[in-house]
Scaffold this motif. Structure first.
Motif, short mmCIF file in Angstrom:
data_model
loop_
_atom_site.label_atom_id
_atom_site.label_comp_id
_atom_site.label_asym_id
_atom_site.label_seq_id
_atom_site.Cartn_x
_atom_site.Cartn_y
_atom_site.Cartn_z
N CYS A 5 2.88 4.54 -0.35
CA CYS A 5 3.19 5.36 -1.43
C CYS A 5 4.44 6.03 -1.26
O CYS A 5 5.24 6.61 -2.33
CB CYS A 5 2.09 6.27 -1.47
SG CYS A 5 2.29 7.80 -2.48
N GLU B 252 -2.51 -0.07 6.51
CA GLU B 252 -2.14 0.09 5.17
C GLU B 252 -1.44 1.28 5.27
O GLU B 252 -0.41 1.79 4.50
CB GLU B 252 -3.30 -0.05 4.18
CG GLU B 252 -3.90 -1.16 3.89
CD GLU B 252 -4.91 -1.10 2.75
OE1 GLU B 252 -5.44 -0.33 2.41
OE2 GLU B 252 -5.58 -2.49 2.62
N PRO C 119 0.76 -1.10 0.05
CA PRO C 119 -0.10 -0.14 0.08
C PRO C 119 0.81 1.35 -0.15
O PRO C 119 0.31 2.39 -0.44
CB PRO C 119 -0.86 -0.22 1.48
CG PRO C 119 -0.57 -1.29 1.83
CD PRO C 119 0.92 -2.12 1.13
N HIS D 74 -2.74 5.26 -4.10
CA HIS D 74 -3.10 3.85 -3.61
C HIS D 74 -2.47 2.92 -4.92
O HIS D 74 -2.66 3.49 -5.88
CB HIS D 74 -4.30 3.49 -3.18
CG HIS D 74 -4.77 4.27 -1.99
ND1 HIS D 74 -4.38 4.11 -0.76
CD2 HIS D 74 -5.80 5.45 -1.90
CE1 HIS D 74 -4.98 5.14 0.13
NE2 HIS D 74 -5.84 5.72 -0.58
#
Lengths: 443, 443
Positions: free
Chosen positions: A350, B33, A348, A436
């Motif tokens: 970034c 996440e 997930p 995402h």
């Protein structure tokens, strides 16, 4: 221990494949909730007597036994088994909680189901289904047979899947037609027609003649009906032209025309009235649905369902319902395994916060937490290794951005382009498409 | 069939309870996440030999048998059982897919687990857990023992739960201390100390003397250590003051101080260093964590975990890891059943489109679809009943708004206040707090 081997029939996904599955399931969930369906989760087990009541799948049950069970514990019908679909548990849940539910009750359910198939038959023994159903108390208006088809059309839209087509029929239509022809055992006739794709025209004709005492002309008329398939409501005229009349047939024609007209209007090209669709399960009583991958109908349906009037009854009350079940694993696992569907990254994350030395970790954690506070998935580098090694760590996982601090302040580097800019950590945002992971389809 | 009864140990939720659970799980997922954890789902079953390798829970396995099994199929160790936690399947998954994973590998997993407990013992036989773990290849840096605690603190923050407290210890610290005292079997000493809450000070002292040959003074020192508990790093000084020295103790003190300092800074009041925490499972080798509901420690931990160095090994490589498991059902089911947690409504639906007559349904569907297109969960009335009856339909479910059309145009009625306004369907938005159901807590 030595390296474990996969278990046949129990597919498991790698992290990047799971990201795809998760996004598809999120999409379905969102669609179901937009249509007002509440989520339920039922336990994985049901008493064996419940599981053995319905249809052919019930032969494939996994029975449970406690490792430390004593002789006095129930066995046989009182024993527990894993559910093989989500309809039987739902019907049981509705009966058990009827006094606490408001009807009509609409729910969705996304859970694994288990089938104790023969090992190595190449079929799944654990797989995920996404079901929607609407049940009512006593009577269920026919407009729900239109609605669930619209919900599924809506839910499947916008997913990166091959072209899907929903084939619909109505049991009243077929059984009314057979009745109008003069065939007595219309249920058996339906079961025979259901075999058309498998055994072909001539064998079906013979079975109709031998089993339900059809004349050759009646058998031919049944097969004629089964051959009708239209993407609009013109099937009504084609069936009328066969010259059979019956009140049940009329009802079926009206109901099916309503489903086809509504779905064709809302999702052009998605629905087809197909008179050879019968569905094996005995409990369907109205509209029946099967969704196929276009051109790959031989793989079987990836979503199916229908109206059932008597699945849930406690003697005093009956709870007629209509529902559809999307075969999530059946649809996705082959596409994931072949690489037709993939994710842009396997995590997930970034942003990776790089470290110049290990002492910086608390400060790096704090920096990461500021990004997370604004919804940007961020992790801190595993070690203060050489900068190139930290970039490689991000690259391997598909993490698009690396954040670090130098004399000019906080830097964000897009490791794909190499672009690097000085940023205010509390104001910087990644491009929306990088926030995402997203699904990519192989061309 | 007659009305089915609930199965003891298999809790199921009503729709409004499930909405709460779903939102809590969504919150956990989002937090995991944001910290870069990728989701995994492992199959529900493992070969029995895997399940029987570890700890005491393995006695409570549910064994599976295909209803149609033939005599030639595997039984015994090759048979399949339902997993009783998510750690054993994860360790197996890591070994099975090691070549396809990037290490350090961080994953979260939210799934049910099953324990074949005695019926009617009042314990759950199916319940949900939410696990995070970080595993590495060969070596796992100690900073991950800090990180997973921070992630869990972050994930539990902002949830409508009673006050939770994380009790942490480090096995190196305890075992180093015992070693420094001169006790040989430090693992057994740890297992005895783990019983302190159950059997009390004197019985533990006796066991230490009888079982690991401790002198009364050594036993007293062990108990002295176990009594130390601080919300900051002052435990280090208190332990040093006991005068025991050992290199392993030093390591443990450093590692535990790092965890406590970092968590106390990030989540004030959440963490406490507690030297009597030992964890029953043999495989922990460093930090151990247990989260309790404050003031209800006797109910047992609602989240626990630790560092394990040898759980996953294929002979050539080992994969040390650290992880925590949140007992989702254990935490939520009692709060839901007592009514301490509830949802503002029992359906996702925000707007009900009312019908003046059944012919309006297609137009009402189209109107509803326009709201859905802007993310507003909407359903159409089940029938064109009297308006009051349609309002009652919404009210019973907690749907806040009813949309209908009169001479003045499209009207939105807030059925709680009775306020009614003419709206542009493509521009109207509900107040943010009404868009989705939210969690309410009983005061």
């Amino acid at each position: 221990m030595s390296r474990p081997q996969p278990l046949s029939g129990f597919p498991e996904l790698l992290p990047r494949q799971r990201i795809v599955e998760q996004q598809v399931v999120d999409h379905l969930r969102r669609a179901f909730e937009l249509h007002g369906f509440a989520n339920l989760q039922t336990r994985a087990v049901e008493p064996m007597d419940q599981l053995l009541r319905k249809g052919e799948t019930s032969k494939e049950v996994y029975v449970l036994r406690r490792l430390q069970a004593e002789d006095t514990e129930p066995a046989g019908d009182d024993a527990l088994g894993l559910h093989f679909d989500l309809t039987v548990p739902f019907a049981r849940y509705v009966l058990e909680n009827a006094g606490k539910l408001n009807f009509p009750f609409r729910r969705y359910q996304i859970q694994p189901v288990w089938r104790g198939e023969r090992p190595q038959s190449g079929r799944y023994r654990e797989f995920w289904q996404a079901d929607i159903d609407i049940v009512d108390l006593g009577e269920l208006p026919a407009h729900y047979e239109v609605e669930v088809a619209l919900v599924v059309a809506d839910a499947l839209r916008g997913l990166p899947l091959p072209k899907l087509r929903m084939h619909v029929n109505n049991r009243k239509l077929s059984q009314g037609f057979y009745q109008g022809l003069g065939i007595r055992d219309t249920e058996e006739a339906l079961r025979i027609i259901d075999k058309l794709d498998k055994i072909g025209h001539d064998a079906v004709a013979k079975l109709l003649i031998d089993t339900v005492d059809a004349t050759p002309e009646q058998a031919e008329a049944c097969l004629k009906l089964a051959s009708i398939s239209t993407a609009d409501t013109s099937f009504v005229e084609q069936i009328r032209a066969l010259g059979v009349t019956d009140p049940l047939l009329d009802e079926g024609l009206d109901e099916l025309a309503a489903v086809v007209a509504a779905v064709a209007a809302e999702a052009p090209g998605f629905v087809v009235a197909d008179m050879k669709i019968a569905r094996g399960l005995d409990y369907y009583t109205g509209t029946v649905y099967e969704v196929f991958i276009e051109g790959q109908e031989h793989l079987g349906s990836v979503c199916s369902g229908g109206r059932y009037d008597k699945l849930a009854s406690d003697g005093k009350h009956t709870y007629p319902g209509v529902g559809l079940s999307i075969g999530v694993s059946r649809l996705l696992v082959p596409l994931l395994q072949s690489g037709a569907l993939d994710a842009t990254r396997e995590v997930p994350t970034c942003v990776l916060v790089a470290l110049a030395n290990e002492d910086e970790r608390p400060a790096a954690n704090a920096l990461a937490q500021r990004l997370r506070g604004r919804g940007i998935p961020t992790q801190v580098s595993p070690s203060a290794a050489k900068f190139g090694k930290q970039i490689k760590f991000a690259d391997k996982r598909g993490i698009p951005f690396v954040l670090f601090t130098n004399d000019e302040g906080t830097q964000i580097k897009d490791i794909r382009s190499g672009d690097q800019t000085t940023v205010d950590v509390d104001a910087w945002n990644p491009p929306a498409e990088d926030l995402h992971p997203t699904i990519v389809t192989a061309e």
